[in-house]
Write a protein that holds these residues in place. Structure first.
Motif, mmCIF file in Angstrom:
data_model
loop_
_atom_site.group_PDB
_atom_site.id
_atom_site.type_symbol
_atom_site.label_atom_id
_atom_site.label_comp_id
_atom_site.label_asym_id
_atom_site.label_seq_id
_atom_site.Cartn_x
_atom_site.Cartn_y
_atom_site.Cartn_z
ATOM 1 N N LEU A 94 8.718 -39.577 43.724
ATOM 2 C CA LEU A 94 8.099 -38.696 42.739
ATOM 3 C C LEU A 94 8.471 -37.235 42.957
ATOM 4 N N ARG A 95 8.438 -36.774 44.185
ATOM 5 C CA ARG A 95 8.693 -35.350 44.454
ATOM 6 C C ARG A 95 10.119 -34.942 44.099
ATOM 7 N N PRO A 96 11.145 -35.692 44.528
ATOM 8 C CA PRO A 96 12.498 -35.308 44.099
ATOM 9 C C PRO A 96 12.707 -35.421 42.593
ATOM 10 N N ILE A 97 12.058 -36.394 41.967
ATOM 11 C CA ILE A 97 12.171 -36.526 40.512
ATOM 12 C C ILE A 97 11.570 -35.307 39.825
ATOM 13 N N LEU A 98 10.407 -34.865 40.286
ATOM 14 C CA LEU A 98 9.782 -33.674 39.706
ATOM 15 C C LEU A 98 10.668 -32.448 39.907
ATOM 16 N N CYS A 99 11.288 -32.342 41.072
ATOM 17 C CA CYS A 99 12.197 -31.220 41.339
ATOM 18 C C CYS A 99 13.365 -31.232 40.352
ATOM 19 N N ILE A 100 13.976 -32.385 40.174
ATOM 20 C CA ILE A 100 15.113 -32.517 39.265
ATOM 21 C C ILE A 100 14.713 -32.203 37.830
ATOM 22 N N GLY A 133 15.941 -32.802 49.787
ATOM 23 C CA GLY A 133 15.154 -32.101 50.792
ATOM 24 C C GLY A 133 13.680 -32.448 50.681
ATOM 25 N N PHE A 134 13.175 -32.516 49.461
ATOM 26 C CA PHE A 134 11.767 -32.870 49.266
ATOM 27 C C PHE A 134 11.486 -34.307 49.690
ATOM 28 N N GLU A 135 12.413 -35.217 49.428
ATOM 29 C CA GLU A 135 12.184 -36.596 49.850
ATOM 30 C C GLU A 135 12.264 -36.712 51.371
ATOM 31 N N MET A 136 13.154 -35.965 52.006
ATOM 32 C CA MET A 136 13.218 -35.979 53.462
ATOM 33 C C MET A 136 11.933 -35.437 54.062
ATOM 34 N N LEU A 137 11.418 -34.352 53.493
ATOM 35 C CA LEU A 137 10.180 -33.782 54.009
ATOM 36 C C LEU A 137 9.012 -34.738 53.784
ATOM 37 N N ALA A 146 9.625 -23.986 51.880
ATOM 38 C CA ALA A 146 9.240 -23.772 53.278
ATOM 39 C C ALA A 146 7.766 -23.407 53.412
ATOM 40 N N GLU A 147 7.269 -22.595 52.495
ATOM 41 C CA GLU A 147 5.868 -22.187 52.551
ATOM 42 C C GLU A 147 4.931 -23.382 52.354
ATOM 43 N N ALA A 148 5.342 -24.322 51.498
ATOM 44 C CA ALA A 148 4.510 -25.490 51.232
ATOM 45 C C ALA A 148 4.403 -26.406 52.447
ATOM 46 N N ILE A 149 5.403 -26.390 53.314
ATOM 47 C CA ILE A 149 5.409 -27.249 54.492
ATOM 48 C C ILE A 149 4.398 -26.790 55.534
ATOM 49 N N GLY A 150 4.168 -25.486 55.613
ATOM 50 C CA GLY A 150 3.535 -24.866 56.758
ATOM 51 C C GLY A 150 2.038 -24.971 56.897
ATOM 52 N N GLY A 171 -1.086 -31.935 47.245
ATOM 53 C CA GLY A 171 -0.749 -31.063 46.122
ATOM 54 C C GLY A 171 0.285 -30.013 46.432
ATOM 55 N N ALA A 172 0.270 -29.482 47.666
ATOM 56 C CA ALA A 172 1.197 -28.388 48.000
ATOM 57 C C ALA A 172 2.648 -28.810 47.839
ATOM 58 N N LEU A 173 2.967 -30.026 48.266
ATOM 59 C CA LEU A 173 4.352 -30.477 48.184
ATOM 60 C C LEU A 173 4.742 -30.827 46.752
ATOM 61 N N ILE A 174 3.826 -31.418 46.001
ATOM 62 C CA ILE A 174 4.110 -31.711 44.590
ATOM 63 C C ILE A 174 4.310 -30.411 43.818
ATOM 64 N N ARG A 175 3.444 -29.442 44.075
ATOM 65 C CA ARG A 175 3.583 -28.145 43.403
ATOM 66 C C ARG A 175 4.909 -27.490 43.773
#
Length: 300
Positions: A54-60, A79-83, A152-156, A188-192
């Motif tokens: 879902l996350r990489p799809i939303l990014c694309i 990168g989002f799918e790896m994270l 990067a900010e969303a990861i932290g 939510g942070a990563l999806i956003r």
């Protein structure tokens, strides 16, 4: 949703998934360079274990709507799918949620051991940032820096890591809407970030990025609420992981806090709010406008 709307969503999800899976295969040799064989095996085992992507799809899809070719957004999407995969590896560890099954397969630590699982998660987290920085070659440098900075900010500590701490420890559970605060950070942070950073690859104006951020915040909220509902109502086969873990561990969920009926209604409210943010900017049959309703009716 109508049959036509469901088909639009499913076709887009399928096409994007195929694109992402092929990109994972095509970049394996590049990503493995210099990495100890056993470590890369552990990383790839979880990365290639499937899932909704879902996350990489939303990014694309966000990037595409902001003038970026789907193929040019792939490095950041991966990168989002790896994270996300790194968070799942760590989430399953005995010191966290202690789950031996993920995506219908043995979780990483169950197969590779705890030590290698921790290191595989760490390695994926680091590579999730380094890989896009090297591979986003057709995007202006300023846009790349902005997008990766959002990521990067969303990861932290004020994002995913902070949300995990709130989920694991009692850091204010007596407060109103505490469970929604946890969800906004942990999920939510990563999806956003996936949506906003995807958009940031193509545009820099703050109004557009804010709009996509609001859409994603409501979408992520609805997604997590449905996750909590499914954890109570679905089987291990449907979920691909052990159901009922949150309840077993005494964690707060939207269901335990609000009850099943109210949780369902909040999910629907969040879905409507997500659509309302972008409804004037996109056609009514756009994938991003149809996705919220599709996700709140999912079974896994």
């Amino acid at each position: 949703m109508t049959a036509t709307e469901i088909r639009i969503v499913k076709d887009t999800l399928h096409a994007d998934c195929e694109l992402i899976e092929k990109y994972i295969d095509d970049t394996a040799e590049k990503r493995a360079a210099g990495v100890p064989k056993r470590l890369f095996e552990s990383m790839e085992y979880s990365l290639k274990a499937g899932g909704k992507r879902l996350r990489p799809i939303l990014c694309i899809e966000a990037a595409c709507r902001c003038g970026v070719k789907r193929t040019d957004a792939l490095p950041l999407a991966l990168g989002f799918e790896m994270l996300h995969t790194a968070t799942l590896i760590h989430d399953d560890l005995p010191c966290m949620d202690d789950d031996d099954m993920r995506r219908g397969k043995p979780s990483n630590h169950a197969l590779f051991g705890e030590t290698l699982a921790v290191l595989a998660g760490d390695a994926l987290l680091a590579q999730a940032l380094a890989f896009p920085m090297k591979e986003l070659k057709n995007i202006p440098a300023a846009n790349v820096l902005n997008a990766v900075g959002i990521f990067a900010e969303a990861i932290g500590p004020a994002g995913v890591c902070g949300g995990q701490v709130l989920d694991m420890f009692d850091c204010g559970s007596e407060k109103k809407d505490y469970v929604r605060t946890v969800a906004a950070l942990k999920t939510g942070a990563l999806i956003r970030a996936a949506v906003v950073s995807g958009a940031a690859l193509g545009v820099s104006d703050s109004d557009t990025l804010k709009r996509y951020g609001e859409y994603a915040a409501h979408l992520g909220s609805a997604f997590q609420i449905v996750d909590d509902i499914l954890d109570e109502t679905s089987t291990a086969e449907e979920l691909g992981k052990t159901p009922g873990k949150d309840k077993e561990q005494g964690k707060l969920t939207h269901v335990t806090v609000y009850g099943m009926d109210r949780a369902r209604s909040i999910a629907l409210e969040e879905s409507e709010k997500a659509k309302a943010v972008l409804c004037e900017k996109l056609p009514s049959d756009d994938f991003l406008l149809l996705l919220p309703d599709y996700l709140v009716t999912r079974s896994n």
